[in-house]
Scaffold this motif. Structure first.
Motif, PDB file in Angstrom:
ATOM      1  N   ILE A 242     -51.139 -25.618 -20.730  1.00  0.00           N
ATOM      2  CA  ILE A 242     -50.536 -26.057 -19.471  1.00  0.00           C
ATOM      3  C   ILE A 242     -51.557 -26.023 -18.336  1.00  0.00           C
ATOM      4  N   SER A 243     -52.354 -24.951 -18.268  1.00  0.00           N
ATOM      5  CA  SER A 243     -53.337 -24.825 -17.185  1.00  0.00           C
ATOM      6  C   SER A 243     -54.421 -25.902 -17.282  1.00  0.00           C
ATOM      7  N   ASN A 244     -54.828 -26.259 -18.482  1.00  0.00           N
ATOM      8  CA  ASN A 244     -55.852 -27.295 -18.637  1.00  0.00           C
ATOM      9  C   ASN A 244     -55.306 -28.676 -18.322  1.00  0.00           C
ATOM     10  N   LEU A 245     -54.043 -28.942 -18.683  1.00  0.00           N
ATOM     11  CA  LEU A 245     -53.447 -30.222 -18.300  1.00  0.00           C
ATOM     12  C   LEU A 245     -53.351 -30.329 -16.780  1.00  0.00           C
ATOM     13  N   ALA A 246     -52.962 -29.221 -16.130  1.00  0.00           N
ATOM     14  CA  ALA A 246     -52.905 -29.230 -14.667  1.00  0.00           C
ATOM     15  C   ALA A 246     -54.299 -29.428 -14.070  1.00  0.00           C
ATOM     16  N   ALA A 247     -55.310 -28.789 -14.673  1.00  0.00           N
ATOM     17  CA  ALA A 247     -56.686 -28.955 -14.189  1.00  0.00           C
ATOM     18  C   ALA A 247     -57.135 -30.407 -14.331  1.00  0.00           C
ATOM     19  N   GLY A 248     -56.763 -31.054 -15.456  1.00  0.00           N
ATOM     20  CA  GLY A 248     -57.135 -32.450 -15.643  1.00  0.00           C
ATOM     21  C   GLY A 248     -56.474 -33.364 -14.640  1.00  0.00           C
ATOM     22  N   VAL A 249     -55.229 -33.080 -14.322  1.00  0.00           N
ATOM     23  CA  VAL A 249     -54.521 -33.909 -13.332  1.00  0.00           C
ATOM     24  C   VAL A 249     -55.201 -33.811 -11.973  1.00  0.00           C
ATOM     25  N   PHE A 250     -55.723 -32.637 -11.638  1.00  0.00           N
ATOM     26  CA  PHE A 250     -56.393 -32.445 -10.352  1.00  0.00           C
ATOM     27  C   PHE A 250     -57.914 -32.620 -10.455  1.00  0.00           C
ATOM     28  N   PHE A 251     -58.366 -33.284 -11.525  1.00  0.00           N
ATOM     29  CA  PHE A 251     -59.778 -33.646 -11.700  1.00  0.00           C
ATOM     30  C   PHE A 251     -60.710 -32.430 -11.696  1.00  0.00           C
ATOM     31  N   SER A 252     -60.226 -31.373 -12.332  1.00  0.00           N
ATOM     32  CA  SER A 252     -61.065 -30.187 -12.461  1.00  0.00           C
ATOM     33  C   SER A 252     -61.539 -30.058 -13.908  1.00  0.00           C
ATOM     34  N   GLY A 253     -62.567 -29.268 -14.121  1.00  0.00           N
ATOM     35  CA  GLY A 253     -63.091 -29.071 -15.465  1.00  0.00           C
ATOM     36  C   GLY A 253     -62.184 -28.182 -16.290  1.00  0.00           C
ATOM     37  N   PRO A 254     -62.436 -28.087 -17.592  1.00  0.00           N
ATOM     38  CA  PRO A 254     -61.603 -27.270 -18.485  1.00  0.00           C
ATOM     39  C   PRO A 254     -61.717 -25.797 -18.145  1.00  0.00           C
ATOM     40  N   ASN A 255     -60.665 -25.068 -18.467  1.00  0.00           N
ATOM     41  CA  ASN A 255     -60.662 -23.627 -18.218  1.00  0.00           C
ATOM     42  C   ASN A 255     -60.078 -22.909 -19.424  1.00  0.00           C
ATOM     43  N   TYR A 256     -60.509 -21.728 -19.643  1.00  0.00           N
ATOM     44  CA  TYR A 256     -59.972 -20.861 -20.680  1.00  0.00           C
ATOM     45  C   TYR A 256     -60.292 -19.441 -20.286  1.00  0.00           C
ATOM     46  N   ILE A 257     -59.725 -18.508 -21.041  1.00  0.00           N
ATOM     47  CA  ILE A 257     -59.905 -17.103 -20.696  1.00  0.00           C
ATOM     48  C   ILE A 257     -61.388 -16.749 -20.700  1.00  0.00           C
ATOM     49  N   THR A 258     -61.822 -16.169 -19.615  1.00  0.00           N
ATOM     50  CA  THR A 258     -63.201 -15.684 -19.510  1.00  0.00           C
ATOM     51  C   THR A 258     -63.180 -14.192 -19.799  1.00  0.00           C
ATOM     52  N   TYR A 259     -63.716 -13.853 -20.930  1.00  0.00           N
ATOM     53  CA  TYR A 259     -63.612 -12.476 -21.414  1.00  0.00           C
ATOM     54  C   TYR A 259     -64.153 -11.478 -20.394  1.00  0.00           C
ATOM     55  N   VAL A 260     -65.322 -11.770 -19.836  1.00  0.00           N
ATOM     56  CA  VAL A 260     -65.983 -10.822 -18.930  1.00  0.00           C
ATOM     57  C   VAL A 260     -65.148 -10.613 -17.676  1.00  0.00           C
ATOM     58  N   ASN A 261     -64.736 -11.718 -17.034  1.00  0.00           N
ATOM     59  CA  ASN A 261     -63.955 -11.592 -15.804  1.00  0.00           C
ATOM     60  C   ASN A 261     -62.630 -10.874 -16.045  1.00  0.00           C
ATOM     61  N   SER A 262     -61.977 -11.209 -17.171  1.00  0.00           N
ATOM     62  CA  SER A 262     -60.691 -10.580 -17.476  1.00  0.00           C
ATOM     63  C   SER A 262     -60.861  -9.091 -17.734  1.00  0.00           C
ATOM     64  N   LEU A 263     -61.936  -8.727 -18.444  1.00  0.00           N
ATOM     65  CA  LEU A 263     -62.172  -7.313 -18.711  1.00  0.00           C
ATOM     66  C   LEU A 263     -62.419  -6.553 -17.415  1.00  0.00           C
ATOM     67  N   LEU A 264     -63.187  -7.142 -16.498  1.00  0.00           N
ATOM     68  CA  LEU A 264     -63.424  -6.506 -15.209  1.00  0.00           C
ATOM     69  C   LEU A 264     -62.121  -6.351 -14.445  1.00  0.00           C
ATOM     70  N   PHE A 265     -61.293  -7.373 -14.500  1.00  0.00           N
ATOM     71  CA  PHE A 265     -60.009  -7.335 -13.794  1.00  0.00           C
ATOM     72  C   PHE A 265     -59.141  -6.179 -14.293  1.00  0.00           C
ATOM     73  N   TYR A 266     -59.099  -5.991 -15.601  1.00  0.00           N
ATOM     74  CA  TYR A 266     -58.299  -4.908 -16.165  1.00  0.00           C
ATOM     75  C   TYR A 266     -58.887  -3.543 -15.832  1.00  0.00           C
ATOM     76  N   ARG A 267     -60.199  -3.448 -15.830  1.00  0.00           N
ATOM     77  CA  ARG A 267     -60.827  -2.139 -15.636  1.00  0.00           C
ATOM     78  C   ARG A 267     -60.746  -1.654 -14.200  1.00  0.00           C
ATOM     79  N   VAL A 268     -60.464  -2.527 -13.261  1.00  0.00           N
ATOM     80  CA  VAL A 268     -60.302  -2.088 -11.865  1.00  0.00           C
ATOM     81  C   VAL A 268     -58.828  -1.944 -11.510  1.00  0.00           C
ATOM     82  N   GLY A 269     -57.957  -1.901 -12.543  1.00  0.00           N
ATOM     83  CA  GLY A 269     -56.545  -1.640 -12.289  1.00  0.00           C
ATOM     84  C   GLY A 269     -55.660  -2.849 -12.318  1.00  0.00           C
ATOM     85  N   GLY A 270     -56.192  -4.022 -12.646  1.00  0.00           N
ATOM     86  CA  GLY A 270     -55.372  -5.220 -12.720  1.00  0.00           C
ATOM     87  C   GLY A 270     -54.548  -5.240 -13.991  1.00  0.00           C
TER      88      GLY A 270
END
Length: 765
Positions: A242-270
């Motif tokens: 769903i997020s990639n289809l929305a990104a395509g509609v708004f002329f943005s590049g593909p997206n998927y889970i970024t392991y590093v960013n997500s891990l940082l997010f969890y480790r700071v209490g997210g």
């Protein structure tokens, strides 16, 4: 998203080749549309995978491969930290060579650029090792720029332009003046080249394949790192679609889970929904502010952040796994990290998969495929046989070998089984332990591959040359194992000398019957003597299917055959233990005395006028004589005649049900009784056949417990019953006879229970 940059380069090169460099507006517009199409393609792929619930396939991925991927990402982050901190501008990026080493050691200024953030990362690791509050991480990185500007601007009085020129602060040039929405001004469908878009389809598909690897790999890897076991990969795939289809509609590049960013997010209490909304709001604010704010950010804070995550991931892959994985798995983790570092991310995964498959074959080839080996003297069927037959089978049963297999049989394990059988057929082993039947039990085998099935054809030809009958049990024609064996012609109806049974008990019963048939139908004098040993019906030891052609027939020429000689010795052993009973020696006066005594008993049933020299006297002698003391002769058993009642039982009729109150014990004159035991486990089947010359129902009758089996007549039967009333009369009228007979019954019961336990041990081992 750094991993997709090479694909974007290929897209741009393809568009340039089709459009040319003399029309920059068309190149830019086509490129933007191509990026949007890549997002749509990846979104559709994610949705399809999630809708088909194919995310579960990742559960078959070995965990150590995911850990290796984590370590590879960690090394990649350390490389990225060096690139960012040292402002490496090489076209090929970070390379592990002397040239790169010289670049980072070219001056003290360069060393300070990357060593300071690396030191900050190591210091943070020491702090968080002692303290675990979630606010330590963000506070630490908020404190670094404050200290940086206090020292540089406040103490050293260095202006911002020089800091940017020397590589201490990011310099983004004129990009700082661009508004966030300028990207959309480049889109012009009139300038878009659809021919160029078609030419980019192969690269788009490659980018799609690369993109869909990240969610199935990164989501479980992230789950491992944050300690989350309940990960729904299919749900993540649908969300990414769903997020990639929305990104395509708004002329943005593909997206998927970024392991590093997500891990940082969890480790700071997210991790909560509120923290996710806060992160989205902060991202929107940064987007609206534009790129100008980046021009004030110290490079060391970004470098330290990247180093922290890289060090954590490498530690998690290489240090935390020591002692938790075996040597082969640890070697695979190291190879994945090395290949990912020196070559490519996807190549590293493929290398890990290949190594995992290779080590799987090696490790499983070393596992014990043969669970147990028995012979027929230890593993016995549940058939209740006459003691003479049982004694004969105890000796000759060593010619039956039972091979109990386990696990998955494939090309790496079947060779051991084949070599084991070849050693058993070796000349020296053959003379010591000749073999007549080989039973292969597949009940614990999970599957058979083509190579293993083909090996059984070789085994069958080898056994057939030795006159050994191959028997399969624990397999049905419709099972996966049965289908695999049938595909190579290994089945009883496909022209090979092979017997197949659903259970081990049936296979053991068949082999035991074949031994007795072979002996009874032989021309050996000892065989005829054994076959006409005393018993009730026609003076012969009866057995199921006696009219069927036996698997082998013995003759007088047994001196040069180890198997024939062994069977002859087994028959002689059985005959030597036959008690000598001469009915003529029965005192003449005892017969009329017993008949008259039986006639005056008021509770005596139909047997009151029976001639004690006929049934059931012969049956009682045949059944109980071998369990009695040597001094007991026919006179003793004649005292029991009047207490037994003849009971005919038609074929198929039930004698008793489980839970019934015991009405007596039964001595079988002719026919076969079948008992079935009921267990809680539905897949555990146990039945017991009771032949002529044996007893039935004695244990529950003597212990006065409810019946624990269902018994019916498999063939037409003639039984003799001793009920509770008759047993009480025997105890009252002839206490000495009763006491001796009770001991005999206990011996018979113990012998039957021993036979039943022998089968259970062989089945459950």
């Amino acid at each position: 998203m750094i991993e997709v940059v090479p694909f974007y380069h290929l897209l741009v090169k393809t568009i340039f080749a089709e459009v040319g460099d003399d029309n920059p507006e068309a190149v830019i517009s086509t490129t933007v549309v191509a990026y949007a199409l890549s997002s749509i393609f990846i979104g559709l792929a994610f949705l399809l995978l999630g809708w088909l619930r194919l995310g579960k396939l990742i559960e078959f991925f070995p965990r150590h491969i995911l850990v290796g991927c984590i370590g590879g990402v960690g090394v990649f982050l350390i490389e990225t930290g060096l690139e960012v901190s040292g402002r490496l501008q090489a076209e090929d990026g970070f390379q592990w060579n002397i040239k790169t080493l010289r670049y980072f050691l070219q001056s003290w200024h360069m060393v300070a650029l990357w060593l300071l953030p690396f030191t900050f990362a190591v210091l943070l690791r020491f702090i968080t090792h002692q303290f675990h509050h979630p606010l330590i991480f963000p506070t630490y990185f908020m404190f670094i720029p404050i200290v940086f500007y206090i020292i540089t601007a406040g103490i050293l009085r260095i202006d911002l332009a020089k800091l940017r020129a020397d590589g201490w602060v990011f310099d983004i040039g004129r990009a700082a003046e661009a508004p966030f929405y300028r990207f959309y001004t480049y889109i012009d469908f009139r300038q878009t080249s659809f021919k160029a878009l078609v030419a980019t389809i192969p690269t788009q598909l490659a980018l799609t394949f690369f993109g869909i690897l990240h969610v199935p790999l990164n989501v479980p890897a992230l789950g491992i790192s944050v300690g989350e076991d309940n990960v729904d990969t299919d749900r993540e795939l649908i969300g990414h679609g769903i997020s990639n289809l929305a990104a395509g509609v708004f002329f943005s590049g593909p997206n998927y889970i970024t392991y590093v960013n997500s891990l940082l997010f969890y480790r700071v209490g997210g991790g909560s929904r509120l923290s996710g909304l806060m992160l989205a709001a902060g991202t929107i604010v940064i987007l609206m502010a534009g790129p100008a704010s980046i021009g004030y950010l110290p490079v060391m804070i970004v470098g330290a952040l990247i180093f922290v995550l890289g060090i954590d991931l490498v530690k998690e892959a290489l240090w935390d796994t020591i002692g938790r994985v075996n040597h082969w798995e640890y070697f695979t983790i190291c190879i994945i990290i090395i290949v990912m570092t020196l070559w490519d991310f996807v190549v590293g995964i493929l290398a890990g998969i290949i190594l995992a498959c290779l080590f799987f074959v090696v490790q499983n080839s070393r596992r014990k495929t043969v669970r147990a080996i028995f012979d027929g003297s230890i593993a016995r069927s549940t058939v209740r046989r006459h003691p003479t037959q049982r004694r004969f089978l105890d000796v000759v049963g060593t010619q039956t070998q039972i091979l109990k297999l386990q696990g998955f049989l494939f090309f790496g394990t079947i060779n051991g089984v084949e070599q084991l059988i070849r050693r058993a057929l070796d000349i020296s082993a053959w003379h010591q332990h000749p073999m007549r039947f080989l039973i292969v039990d597949f009940s614990l085998v999970s599957g058979v591959d083509f190579s293993a099935a083909e090996a059984f054809t070789r085994i069958q030809r080898l056994l057939d040359a030795k006159g050994v009958v191959l028997i399969f049990c624990g397999v049905t024609p419709e099972s996966d194992i049965g289908i695999a064996l049938r595909s190579v012609g290994m089945w009883a109806d496909q022209g090979v000398r092979l017997e197949v049974f659903a259970h081990l008990n049936s296979a053991l019963e068949w082999t035991e019957n074949e031994y007795i048939r072979g002996m009874y139908t032989s021309s050996l004098a000892i065989g005829k003597t054994l076959g006409h040993a005393y018993l009730a019906t026609a003076g012969a030891l009866s057995m199921p299917g006696q009219q069927r052609e036996p698997a082998f027939v013995l003759d007088e020429q047994f001196e040069n055959s180890p198997r024939q000689q062994h069977i002859h010795e087994a028959a002689r052993t059985a005959m030597n233990h036959l008690p000598s009973i001469d009915m003529v020696s029965l005192p003449p006066e005892s017969v009329p005395h017993l008949a008259a005594e039986a006639q005056v008993q008021p509770a005596q049933k139909s047997g009151a006028q029976r001639d004690p020299t006929k049934q059931p006297l012969l049956l009682l002698l045949a059944t109980f004589r071998e369990y009695a003391e040597p001094e007991l002769d026919a006179t003793y058993f004649a005292h029991l005649v009047g207490y037994f009642e003849r009971v005919p039982l038609p074929q198929g009729q039930t004698l008793w049900q489980a839970g019934d109150e015991p009405d007596g014990l039964y001595v079988i004159e002719s026919g076969i009784l079948k008992a079935k035991y009921d267990f809680v486990q539905e897949n555990f089947d146990l039945s017991e056949s009771m032949l002529a010359g044996t007893i039935a129902g004695e244990l529950t009758f003597l212990s006065k417990q409810k019946r624990n089996t269902v018994v019916h007549a498999e063939t037409e039967c003639v039984l003799w019953r001793l009920d509770g009333e008759s047993l009480s009369r025997l105890e009252k009228e002839q206490p000495d006879v009763f006491s001796t007979f009770f001991k005999i019954l206990l011996r018979v019961t113990g012998d039957e229970q021993h036979s039943l336990m022998s089968y259970l041990v062989s089945r459950l081992t």
